[in-house]
Design an enzyme around this catalytic site. Structure first.
Site, short mmCIF file in Angstrom:
data_model
loop_
_atom_site.label_atom_id
_atom_site.label_comp_id
_atom_site.label_asym_id
_atom_site.label_seq_id
_atom_site.Cartn_x
_atom_site.Cartn_y
_atom_site.Cartn_z
N SER A 1 3.92 -0.79 -8.64
CA SER A 1 4.18 1.08 -9.22
C SER A 1 4.39 1.74 -9.74
O SER A 1 3.83 2.54 -10.45
CB SER A 1 4.47 1.80 -7.03
OG SER A 1 6.03 1.61 -7.12
N LEU B 1 5.17 -4.65 -4.50
CA LEU B 1 4.74 -3.40 -4.44
C LEU B 1 5.31 -2.11 -4.96
O LEU B 1 4.68 -1.11 -5.63
CB LEU B 1 4.68 -3.18 -3.17
CG LEU B 1 4.07 -0.99 -2.24
CD1 LEU B 1 2.79 -1.52 -3.42
CD2 LEU B 1 3.78 -1.45 -1.33
N TYR B 2 6.61 -2.08 -5.48
CA TYR B 2 7.72 -0.96 -5.80
C TYR B 2 7.00 -1.82 -7.14
O TYR B 2 7.08 -0.27 -8.28
CB TYR B 2 8.97 -1.33 -5.64
CG TYR B 2 9.87 -0.27 -5.89
CD1 TYR B 2 9.90 1.28 -5.91
CD2 TYR B 2 11.00 -0.83 -6.64
CE1 TYR B 2 11.14 1.70 -6.61
CE2 TYR B 2 12.27 -0.26 -7.00
CZ TYR B 2 11.29 1.02 -7.15
OH TYR B 2 12.75 1.85 -8.41
N GLY B 3 7.50 -2.56 -7.78
CA GLY B 3 7.59 -3.11 -8.90
C GLY B 3 6.54 -2.02 -9.86
O GLY B 3 6.09 -1.86 -10.99
#
Length: 251
Positions: A161, A157-159
């Site tokens: 974005s 999820l973080y990557g």
């Protein structure tokens, strides 16, 4: 002050009340910029402003809630008001980075991550870059991560974005570069901040994968951001994704 190469410039830094953001605000002020310290925590923001002012710099706190587009647009207008009608440098630093299995990422968290890490920078650029272009110059620096280009378990999820932010960096360089606005990004590796220090074991484990073998300090990341923000040091750098990750993306 160490340098006056950014004297007369107005710089807006999001997520500037702690960590990389506050270090960046302080470093920009050292070069003579009028720094607008943006964040939700007014007490911490005013502490950053006070620290800058005590060293002879110029800074103001501007409250910001970037979780929805209205708040983003309001920040842009407030920044222009404090900056005398101009913002010359925008540092898109604010972000959130929840880690964990994909199946545990609820839709509300997905939306929150992409709202802050993608939508907020998008609409800040939409609000501020045209004015920079009309004045014939400006600099935008996006804060990304090595997780945007390397696969890490628990960072989908973080990557993702930040991978979007990397692409936006290049697209904006193509869009606004011909009118004098430089758009670049720093691709950050594990960095010791007030937040990450709470998971010291994980921080050290990730940092050990890179040639440097240690986490960065917030000041080291800030130095790279300021390099890209300052025309005196990076006037011919456009659309770059600068790895500041201790060499992790090289191995």
């Amino acid at each position: 002050m160490a340098s006056a190469s950014m004297q007369g410039k107005v710089a807006l830094v999001t997520g500037a009340t702690s960590g990389i953001g506050s270090a960046t605000a302080e470093a920009l002020a050292e070069r003579g910029a009028h720094v607008l310290v943006a964040g939700r925590d007014s007490a911490r923001g005013k502490d950053v402003v006070s620290a800058i002012q005590k060293r002879g710099g110029k800074a103001d706190f501007v409250g910001a809630d970037l979780r929805d587009t209205q708040g983003v647009r309001q920040l842009a207008q407030d920044a222009l008001g404090l900056g005398g009608g101009r913002v010359d440098v925008l540092v898109n630093n604010a972000g959130i980075y929840p880690f964990g299995p994909t199946e545990d990422m609820e839709e509300s968290l997905f939306d929150a991550v992409h709202a802050l890490n993608v939508k907020a920078p998008f609409y800040l650029v939409a609000e501020l870059a045209p004015g920079m272009a009309d004045r014939g110059g400006g600099a935008i620096v996006n804060v990304s991560t090595v997780a945007a280009v390397l696969g890490y378990s628990g960072m989908a999820l973080y990557g993702s974005s930040k991978a979007a932010l990397n692409l936006l960096t290049k697209a904006w360089a193509a869009e606004y570069g011909p009118r004098g606005v430089r758009v670049n990004a720093v691709q950050v590796g594990p960095t010791r901040t007030e937040t990450t220090a709470q998971s010291e074991e994980d921080l050290r484990r990730l940092a050990a994968q890179a040639p440097a073998g240690r986490p960065a300090s917030a000041a080291e990341i800030a130095a790279a951001i300021v390099y890209l923000a300052d025309d005196a040091t990076s006037s011919f750098v456009q659309g770059a994704i600068l790895p500041v990750d201790g060499g992790r993306s090289a191995v």
